[in-house]
Design a protein around this motif. Structure first.
Motif, PDB file in Angstrom:
ATOM      1  N   ALA A 115      17.018   3.419 -69.402  1.00 58.30           N
ATOM      2  CA  ALA A 115      16.285   4.688 -69.418  1.00 58.30           C
ATOM      3  C   ALA A 115      16.824   5.651 -68.352  1.00 58.30           C
ATOM      4  O   ALA A 115      16.660   6.862 -68.469  1.00 58.30           O
ATOM      5  N   LYS A 116      17.497   5.121 -67.332  1.00 56.62           N
ATOM      6  CA  LYS A 116      18.095   5.976 -66.302  1.00 56.62           C
ATOM      7  C   LYS A 116      19.160   6.895 -66.899  1.00 56.62           C
ATOM      8  O   LYS A 116      19.469   7.932 -66.346  1.00 56.62           O
ATOM      9  N   TYR A 117      19.753   6.471 -68.034  1.00 61.69           N
ATOM     10  CA  TYR A 117      20.868   7.205 -68.624  1.00 61.69           C
ATOM     11  C   TYR A 117      20.446   8.123 -69.772  1.00 61.69           C
ATOM     12  O   TYR A 117      21.249   8.897 -70.266  1.00 61.69           O
ATOM     13  N   GLY A 118      19.205   7.979 -70.222  1.00 68.80           N
ATOM     14  CA  GLY A 118      18.724   8.792 -71.334  1.00 68.80           C
ATOM     15  C   GLY A 118      17.545   8.113 -71.988  1.00 68.80           C
ATOM     16  O   GLY A 118      17.182   6.988 -71.648  1.00 68.80           O
ATOM     17  N   LYS A 119      16.923   8.822 -72.936  1.00 68.69           N
ATOM     18  CA  LYS A 119      15.734   8.296 -73.595  1.00 68.69           C
ATOM     19  C   LYS A 119      16.099   7.115 -74.502  1.00 68.69           C
ATOM     20  O   LYS A 119      16.976   7.210 -75.336  1.00 68.69           O
ATOM     21  N   VAL A 120      15.418   5.986 -74.293  1.00 68.32           N
ATOM     22  CA  VAL A 120      15.630   4.806 -75.139  1.00 68.32           C
ATOM     23  C   VAL A 120      14.642   4.899 -76.288  1.00 68.32           C
ATOM     24  O   VAL A 120      13.438   4.898 -76.079  1.00 68.32           O
ATOM     25  N   VAL A 121      15.158   5.031 -77.519  1.00 62.82           N
ATOM     26  CA  VAL A 121      14.263   5.171 -78.665  1.00 62.82           C
ATOM     27  C   VAL A 121      13.970   3.831 -79.333  1.00 62.82           C
ATOM     28  O   VAL A 121      12.950   3.668 -79.990  1.00 62.82           O
ATOM     29  N   GLU A 122      14.861   2.859 -79.158  1.00 60.01           N
ATOM     30  CA  GLU A 122      14.651   1.555 -79.774  1.00 60.01           C
ATOM     31  C   GLU A 122      15.441   0.537 -78.978  1.00 60.01           C
ATOM     32  O   GLU A 122      16.540   0.816 -78.519  1.00 60.01           O
ATOM     33  N   HIS A 123      14.868  -0.636 -78.764  1.00 59.93           N
ATOM     34  CA  HIS A 123      15.608  -1.711 -78.111  1.00 59.93           C
ATOM     35  C   HIS A 123      15.130  -3.042 -78.658  1.00 59.93           C
ATOM     36  O   HIS A 123      13.988  -3.177 -79.087  1.00 59.93           O
ATOM     37  N   THR A 173      27.616   7.264 -82.156  1.00 58.07           N
ATOM     38  CA  THR A 173      26.608   6.273 -82.449  1.00 58.07           C
ATOM     39  C   THR A 173      25.620   6.307 -81.304  1.00 58.07           C
ATOM     40  O   THR A 173      25.995   6.581 -80.175  1.00 58.07           O
ATOM     41  N   LYS A 174      24.373   6.047 -81.617  1.00 55.78           N
ATOM     42  CA  LYS A 174      23.357   6.054 -80.580  1.00 55.78           C
ATOM     43  C   LYS A 174      23.070   4.639 -80.112  1.00 55.78           C
ATOM     44  O   LYS A 174      22.269   4.422 -79.230  1.00 55.78           O
ATOM     45  N   LYS A 175      23.732   3.679 -80.752  1.00 57.71           N
ATOM     46  CA  LYS A 175      23.427   2.278 -80.502  1.00 57.71           C
ATOM     47  C   LYS A 175      24.512   1.635 -79.645  1.00 57.71           C
ATOM     48  O   LYS A 175      25.685   1.895 -79.835  1.00 57.71           O
ATOM     49  N   ILE A 176      24.101   0.813 -78.686  1.00 60.80           N
ATOM     50  CA  ILE A 176      25.067   0.044 -77.912  1.00 60.80           C
ATOM     51  C   ILE A 176      24.715  -1.427 -77.987  1.00 60.80           C
ATOM     52  O   ILE A 176      23.556  -1.793 -78.211  1.00 60.80           O
ATOM     53  N   PHE A 177      25.714  -2.275 -77.807  1.00 66.93           N
ATOM     54  CA  PHE A 177      25.503  -3.712 -77.756  1.00 66.93           C
ATOM     55  C   PHE A 177      25.659  -4.124 -76.301  1.00 66.93           C
ATOM     56  O   PHE A 177      26.608  -3.706 -75.638  1.00 66.93           O
ATOM     57  N   VAL A 178      24.730  -4.915 -75.803  1.00 64.78           N
ATOM     58  CA  VAL A 178      24.820  -5.422 -74.440  1.00 64.78           C
ATOM     59  C   VAL A 178      24.811  -6.940 -74.523  1.00 64.78           C
ATOM     60  O   VAL A 178      23.842  -7.526 -75.004  1.00 64.78           O
ATOM     61  N   GLY A 179      25.886  -7.564 -74.091  1.00 65.77           N
ATOM     62  CA  GLY A 179      25.973  -9.027 -74.145  1.00 65.77           C
ATOM     63  C   GLY A 179      25.816  -9.627 -72.764  1.00 65.77           C
ATOM     64  O   GLY A 179      25.962  -8.947 -71.749  1.00 65.77           O
TER      65      GLY A 179
END
Length: 143
Positions: free
Chosen positions: A124-132, A102-108
């Motif tokens: 973005a330090k960990y990779g390209k953010v395509v959607e947030h 999955t390319k999606k993560i949940f941050v609580g």
């Protein structure tokens, strides 16, 4: 323990499901009878606390025919008066391989002052953010 059929312990077979939220008084007999209505079971276990021997409220069922899993997951299940949660098991190792991605993560627990840009820049330090997206409460507008 006795001998067990199936491959419990080496991850998951396609016919294996996780059942959570079991009433503590659910016996293995009740558990197997209930899920046996859907198809032939090759393995079943209700997990117990190592020290007290008391049920931990979850277990696993493995069906001989993996297609049964779709039917079971699609329905709502109540055992001993308690609705249980059913999920597919994910075979060990597949999280590292391309089988399950999955390319999606949940941050609580993001502090309210953190902006969308700060959040994006951090990840973005960990990779390209395509959607947030930061989900906000409709009334208080807090994240």
């Amino acid at each position: 323990m006795g001998s067990r059929k199936g491959d419990f312990g080496d991850g998951a077979s396609p016919g294996k499901i996780f059942i959570g939220g079991l009433a503590k008084d659910t016996t293995l007999d009740t558990f197997v009878k209930y899920f046996g209505n859907y198809g032939e079971i090759t393995d079943s276990v209700i997990m117990k606390d190592r020290h007290t021997g008391r049920p931990r409220g979850f277990g696993f069922i493995t069906y001989a025919n993996p297609s049964v899993v779709d039917t079971v997951i699609a329905e709502t299940h109540v055992i001993n008066g308690k609705q249980v949660e059913i999920k597919r098991t994910i075979p060990k190792g597949s999280a590292e391989s391309n089988d399950f991605r999955t390319k999606k993560i949940f941050v609580g627990g993001i502090p309210t002052p953190v902006t969308e840009d700060e959040l994006k820049n951090f990840f973005a330090k960990y990779g390209k953010v395509v959607e947030h997206e930061t989900i906000r409460d409709h009334v208080s507008k807090r994240s």
